[in-house]
Design an enzyme around this catalytic site. Structure first.
Site, PDB file in Angstrom:
ATOM      1  N   GLU A   1       5.536   6.946 -10.776  1.00  0.00           N
ATOM      2  CA  GLU A   1       6.763   6.742 -10.174  1.00  0.00           C
ATOM      3  C   GLU A   1       6.933   5.196 -10.433  1.00  0.00           C
ATOM      4  O   GLU A   1       6.177   4.589 -10.132  1.00  0.00           O
ATOM      5  CB  GLU A   1       6.952   7.055  -8.697  1.00  0.00           C
ATOM      6  CG  GLU A   1       6.668   8.411  -8.479  1.00  0.00           C
ATOM      7  CD  GLU A   1       6.309   8.872  -6.753  1.00  0.00           C
ATOM      8  OE1 GLU A   1       6.948   8.045  -6.160  1.00  0.00           O
ATOM      9  OE2 GLU A   1       5.790   9.587  -6.644  1.00  0.00           O
TER      10      GLU A   1
ATOM     11  N   CYS B   1      -1.414   7.848   2.955  1.00  0.00           N
ATOM     12  CA  CYS B   1      -0.567   7.257   1.645  1.00  0.00           C
ATOM     13  C   CYS B   1      -0.402   8.624   0.711  1.00  0.00           C
ATOM     14  O   CYS B   1      -1.451   9.362   0.716  1.00  0.00           O
ATOM     15  CB  CYS B   1      -1.264   6.384   0.820  1.00  0.00           C
ATOM     16  SG  CYS B   1      -0.768   5.853  -0.853  1.00  0.00           S
TER      17      CYS B   1
ATOM     18  N   CYS C   1       5.620   5.030  -2.083  1.00  0.00           N
ATOM     19  CA  CYS C   1       4.740   5.498  -3.403  1.00  0.00           C
ATOM     20  C   CYS C   1       4.168   6.971  -3.285  1.00  0.00           C
ATOM     21  O   CYS C   1       3.649   7.362  -2.260  1.00  0.00           O
ATOM     22  CB  CYS C   1       3.533   4.316  -3.577  1.00  0.00           C
ATOM     23  SG  CYS C   1       2.785   3.815  -2.261  1.00  0.00           S
TER      24      CYS C   1
HETATM   25  N1  SAH Z   1      -3.581   0.487  -4.077  1.00  0.00           N
HETATM   26  C1  SAH Z   1      -2.442  -0.722  -3.795  1.00  0.00           C
HETATM   27  C2  SAH Z   1      -1.091  -0.722  -4.107  1.00  0.00           C
HETATM   28  C3  SAH Z   1      -0.574   0.616  -3.934  1.00  0.00           C
HETATM   29  S1  SAH Z   1       0.473   0.893  -2.348  1.00  0.00           S
HETATM   30  C4  SAH Z   1      -2.773  -1.091  -2.205  1.00  0.00           C
HETATM   31  O1  SAH Z   1      -3.302  -0.247  -1.773  1.00  0.00           O
HETATM   32  O2  SAH Z   1      -2.078  -2.180  -1.955  1.00  0.00           O
HETATM   33  C5  SAH Z   1       1.241  -0.489  -1.871  1.00  0.00           C
HETATM   34  C6  SAH Z   1       1.370  -0.383  -0.359  1.00  0.00           C
HETATM   35  O3  SAH Z   1       2.099   0.617   0.180  1.00  0.00           O
HETATM   36  C7  SAH Z   1       0.152  -0.676   0.155  1.00  0.00           C
HETATM   37  O4  SAH Z   1       0.042  -1.619   1.230  1.00  0.00           O
HETATM   38  C8  SAH Z   1       0.081   0.861   0.981  1.00  0.00           C
HETATM   39  O5  SAH Z   1      -1.043   0.823   1.921  1.00  0.00           O
HETATM   40  C9  SAH Z   1       1.689   1.098   1.385  1.00  0.00           C
HETATM   41  N2  SAH Z   1       1.732   2.539   1.822  1.00  0.00           N
HETATM   42  C10 SAH Z   1       1.414   3.519   1.101  1.00  0.00           C
HETATM   43  N3  SAH Z   1       1.920   4.568   1.602  1.00  0.00           N
HETATM   44  C11 SAH Z   1       2.873   4.054   2.523  1.00  0.00           C
HETATM   45  C12 SAH Z   1       3.798   4.729   3.436  1.00  0.00           C
HETATM   46  N4  SAH Z   1       3.846   6.047   3.526  1.00  0.00           N
HETATM   47  N5  SAH Z   1       4.628   4.081   4.295  1.00  0.00           N
HETATM   48  C13 SAH Z   1       4.514   2.504   4.176  1.00  0.00           C
HETATM   49  N6  SAH Z   1       3.586   1.875   3.128  1.00  0.00           N
HETATM   50  C14 SAH Z   1       2.797   2.635   2.527  1.00  0.00           C
END
Ligand code: SAH
Length: 378
Positions: free
Chosen positions: A117, A144, A360
């Protein structure tokens, strides 16, 4: 690679004589986006001047070409040779969603059928894109959607760039992409080499021309990879997904922390700051009743005190099937006030594109496991 799997599928679908000619054609055609550095040599072999490489690269990144045939300042024979040897795109847009706030999200299918995505966000003059680095994710953050099925594979640098080019094509001709965040699916620092290679092209003037100052790599925080990034290319902004102010809680929410620990992580982040001079960002997803209590805010303030950093607090975007909830606005306000009174620079990220599952991994999951569907608030 993926091509082989794709071909096996083709064999079963098409009569033999056709499949053989298709095989030859598909096997010899390489994605041009993976061969940009080799273009001058290839052009030389074709008896073409090397400046044609610059023309082709300009068509790809700036003129948003959709085919070699469109590259009208190249000789006809060269356009045909390009078509014979290379593919201009390898990905296919499986789904395109638009939200009322201007956010657009693409579900992109890769050559081997993998899905990732990417998102375009519009905020004032900003045209920011959020891009994936892996199919799935191995980090296992419990809240996540991206990691729920583990990781399938790393994206190539070309596949990372192709997401950017797909999103760029959503803009009118007079608008340009301005910011990149590697916050899509996957852990960018687990695919460091390809991510850095893609970002190098994105930030080059002859590429997408997006200044490295406007590029953010978001990471769960893998110290050896942070150190490597500091040594190889420290121009980019680093965002660390902290999500908890102590190891006990972080070990639960971000399981990879069990092997790292917050102290080591902060040391690596501080070292990156020393080398890069780029202000750090810490991300903190607020989960109701789990990491949103006043004691967490106080601990977090103590942890970040004295650092040149911004704290980005993100109210949780619910994922269907997971037990986590977004905190109440009262809890969010209280959390913010504690940090602000401790003089921590706090930003509260607004949820954008909720209606199109812009967090994501959500859209892919819907597609990969359609029977599980989505919750009604998404
Ligand atoms: N792996 C990397 C980048 C991916 S996600 C990382 O961990 O930073 C980017 C951000 O979105 C991360 O801070 C992750 O924890 C957050 N994230 C993931 N799922 C989420 C959700 N359902 N709601 C809010 N933030 C979320």
């Amino acid at each position: 690679m993926g091509t082989v799997i794709h071909l096996e599928k083709l064999f079963s679908l098409v009569p033999r004589p056709i499949s053989q000619s298709l095989t030859r054609r598909l096997l010899v055609r390489t994605p041009i986006i993976d061969q940009l550095d080799q273009l001058p040599t290839w052009l030389q072999q074709q008896g073409q001047p090397s400046f044609r490489a610059g023309q082709i690269i300009k068509w790809i990144f700036q003129q948003r070409a959709r085919s070699f045939a469109e590259m009208t300042d190249l000789p006809q024979a060269l356009r045909a040779a390009l078509d014979e040897h290379y593919t201009l795109t390898t990905v296919h847009i499986e789904k395109h969603d638009q939200a009322a706030d201007g956010t657009e999200k693409l579900l992109v299918q890769l050559q081997d059928g993998g899905l990732v995505e990417c998102v375009l966000l519009r905020e004032g003059d900003r045209r920011s894109i959020c891009v994936s680095s892996q199919v799935g994710c191995a980090m296992g953050c419990v809240f996540c959607a991206s990691g729920l099925d583990g990781v399938m594979r790393n994206l190539t640098s070309g596949e990372i760039l192709e997401q950017m080019l797909c999103l760029q094509k959503l803009l009118p001709d007079d608008e340009r992409l301005s910011h990149i965040v590697m916050m899509g699916m996957g852990e960018p620092l687990a695919n460091l080499e390809n991510v850095v290679q893609a970002l190098a092209w994105a930030s080059r003037d002859t590429g997408l021309g997006i200044s490295p100052r406007r590029v953010t790599i978001s990471t769960v925080g893998l110290p050896p990879a942070i150190e490597k990034l500091a040594r190889t290319d420290s121009r980019f902004h680093l965002a660390i997904s902290l999500h908890a102010p102590n190891d006990e809680l972080r070990n639960e929410l971000v399981p990879v922390n069990q092997k790292i620990g917050i102290r080591k992580l902060l040391q690596a982040a501080d070292d990156y700051f020393t080398v890069s001079g780029r202000k750090l960002t810490f991300e903190y997803v607020l989960l109701a009743d789990i990491n949103d209590q006043p004691e967490h805010a106080h601990q977090l303030a103590r942890l970040l005190q004295g650092r040149t950093a911004i704290l980005n607090v993100i109210p949780y975007n619910p994922v269907q099937g997971l037990p986590y909830r977004t905190p109440s606005s009262r809890a969010i306000r209280q959390f913010r006030e504690i940090l602000q009174s401790a003089k921590i620079v706090v930003k509260f990220r607004q949820r954008k594109g909720d209606k199109i599952n812009a967090a994501c991994g959500q859209l892919r999951r819907q597609k990969v496991q359609p029977l599980q569907g989505r919750s009604s608030d998404q």
